[in-house]
Design an enzyme around this catalytic site. Structure first.
Site, PDB file in Angstrom:
ATOM      1  N   HIS A 219      67.228  10.662 -80.749  1.00  9.22           N
ATOM      2  CA  HIS A 219      68.457  10.930 -79.992  1.00  9.22           C
ATOM      3  C   HIS A 219      68.629   9.910 -78.863  1.00  9.22           C
ATOM      4  O   HIS A 219      69.736   9.476 -78.563  1.00  9.22           O
ATOM      5  CB  HIS A 219      68.404  12.333 -79.362  1.00  9.22           C
ATOM      6  CG  HIS A 219      68.329  13.453 -80.351  1.00  9.22           C
ATOM      7  ND1 HIS A 219      67.204  14.219 -80.525  1.00  9.22           N
ATOM      8  CD2 HIS A 219      69.258  13.933 -81.218  1.00  9.22           C
ATOM      9  CE1 HIS A 219      67.434  15.136 -81.445  1.00  9.22           C
ATOM     10  NE2 HIS A 219      68.669  14.988 -81.884  1.00  9.22           N
TER      11      HIS A 219
ATOM     12  N   GLN B 193      74.867  13.722 -94.139  1.00 11.85           N
ATOM     13  CA  GLN B 193      75.712  14.222 -93.039  1.00 11.85           C
ATOM     14  C   GLN B 193      76.613  13.103 -92.506  1.00 11.85           C
ATOM     15  O   GLN B 193      77.816  13.301 -92.286  1.00 11.85           O
ATOM     16  CB  GLN B 193      74.817  14.753 -91.915  1.00 11.85           C
ATOM     17  CG  GLN B 193      75.535  14.958 -90.591  1.00 11.85           C
ATOM     18  CD  GLN B 193      74.666  15.620 -89.549  1.00 11.85           C
ATOM     19  OE1 GLN B 193      74.451  16.825 -89.606  1.00 11.85           O
ATOM     20  NE2 GLN B 193      74.159  14.866 -88.588  1.00 11.85           N
TER      21      GLN B 193
ATOM     22  N   HIS C 166      64.593  13.977 -78.978  1.00  8.47           N
ATOM     23  CA  HIS C 166      63.434  13.103 -79.181  1.00  8.47           C
ATOM     24  C   HIS C 166      63.912  11.660 -79.132  1.00  8.47           C
ATOM     25  O   HIS C 166      65.102  11.396 -78.904  1.00  8.47           O
ATOM     26  CB  HIS C 166      62.730  13.446 -80.502  1.00  8.47           C
ATOM     27  CG  HIS C 166      63.673  13.512 -81.673  1.00  8.47           C
ATOM     28  ND1 HIS C 166      64.328  12.406 -82.163  1.00  8.47           N
ATOM     29  CD2 HIS C 166      64.100  14.553 -82.429  1.00  8.47           C
ATOM     30  CE1 HIS C 166      65.084  12.758 -83.182  1.00  8.47           C
ATOM     31  NE2 HIS C 166      64.984  14.059 -83.361  1.00  8.47           N
TER      32      HIS C 166
ATOM     33  N   GLU D  50      71.049   7.824 -88.969  1.00  2.64           N
ATOM     34  CA  GLU D  50      71.037   7.634 -90.434  1.00  2.64           C
ATOM     35  C   GLU D  50      70.009   8.530 -91.107  1.00  2.64           C
ATOM     36  O   GLU D  50      69.983   8.624 -92.320  1.00  2.64           O
ATOM     37  CB  GLU D  50      70.719   6.172 -90.760  1.00  2.64           C
ATOM     38  CG  GLU D  50      71.890   5.254 -90.526  1.00  2.64           C
ATOM     39  CD  GLU D  50      71.606   3.823 -90.940  1.00  2.64           C
ATOM     40  OE1 GLU D  50      70.432   3.497 -91.256  1.00  2.64           O
ATOM     41  OE2 GLU D  50      72.551   3.022 -90.931  1.00  2.64           O
TER      42      GLU D  50
END
Ligand code: PAF
Length: 282
Positions: free
Chosen positions: A42, A158, A39, A153
């Site tokens: 990315h 992660q 999407h 972010e």
């Protein structure tokens, strides 16, 4: 900007040969790790990759080891042709699309566990998740060998876990976070948004609204505990099942009682069967 489909690699030796050629020519290589179902978020990573580097490699691998037994691995959206077309339009040079057996051949037995940072927030709700992420990302970094790797972010925990693993293991790569891309109504872009029914989609932006309310109230002196209690009540009244809503130190991710340094408000909540996460800087 290239408009063509990026070169697709499923064989590690040929990927490494291409990356080695680029690096020999002095070209800066940027990796954008993804699980596909791409999407705008990315594509913003790919755009940032093109800004800071000469070659952008996007990996597409739905990593089984980061999904729990009751999670959405089997129904996770997969559409390689659409993903490759989007990567081409965004100007990625290469797509690394390893098979599961390439990543995890029989006998695979190593796991990377990052302590501390994984103990709170999503950690207890997704046992094994961050170990799966840290292990696969370490492999992707070793396979591609980029100068820089970019992560959204939106998955802030992660990002911190990966930064810690890379520092602890002396991996020669720079890890960079890229701000969350949002829909016009504030909903953070996510591959999982496509699971939402129209009614749930209409409610979903409330998550970001509550985070920004907490930023405003804690900045104007409201105690963190009170702001969180109010935010949680608002989300539950709107139909969310909240897993956590917390204000945490942006580096250690430990919960804070008052904001007196870089902090982050983070949330995970179910809307129907869909688990959504989001966070904003305080
Ligand atoms: O954020 C993701 O899409 C995944 O967790 C990642 C970093 C590609 C590892 O599988």
């Amino acid at each position: 900007m290239s408009e063509s489909i990026p070169q697709r690699f499923s064989d590690l030796a040929s990927l490494r040969r291409s990356v080695a050629d680029w690096r020999r020519a002095g070209e800066r290589v940027v990796l954008v790790p993804t699980m596909g179902a791409l999407h705008e978020g990315h594509l913003a990573l790919v755009a940032e990759g093109r800004r800071i580097g000469r070659r952008v490699v996007a990996s597409i691998f739905v990593n089984p080891t980061q999904f729990g037994p009751n999670e959405d691995f089997s129904r996770y959206p997969r559409d390689l042709a659409a993903d490759l077309a989007l990567l081409g339009r965004a100007g990625a040079d290469a797509a690394w699309t390893p098979a599961v057996e390439t990543m995890y051949p029989p006998g695979f037995s190593t796991r990377i566990d990052v302590a501390g940072l994984t103990e709170g927030l999503c950690g207890p709700f997704r046992p094994g998740h961050f170990s799966g992420v840290a292990t696969v990302v370490t492999k992707l970094l070793n396979q591609v060998g980029p100068d820089t790797a970019l992560f959204g972010e939106k998955d802030f925990q992660q990002l911190r876990v990966i930064q810690q693993a890379v520092a602890d293991l002396d991996l020669p790569v720079e890890i960079q976070g890229v701000p969350t891309v949002r829909e016009a109504d504030g909903l953070a872009m996510s591959s999982r948004n496509r699971y939402l029914s129209p009614e749930e989609r209409a409610l979903a932006p409330r998550l970001h609204a509550v985070l920004t309310e907490i930023v405003a109230t804690t900045r104007s002196g409201t105690l963190v505990a009170a702001a969180i209690a109010e935010g949680r009540a608002a989300l539950e009244a709107a139909g969310f099942q909240v897993q956590y809503l917390a204000v945490c130190d942006a580096r250690t991710l430990a919960p804070v009682e008052r904001v007196d340094g870089p902090a982050r408000v983070l949330v995970a909540a179910f809307l129907g069967r869909t688990r959504l996460i989001d966070n904003v800087a305080v």
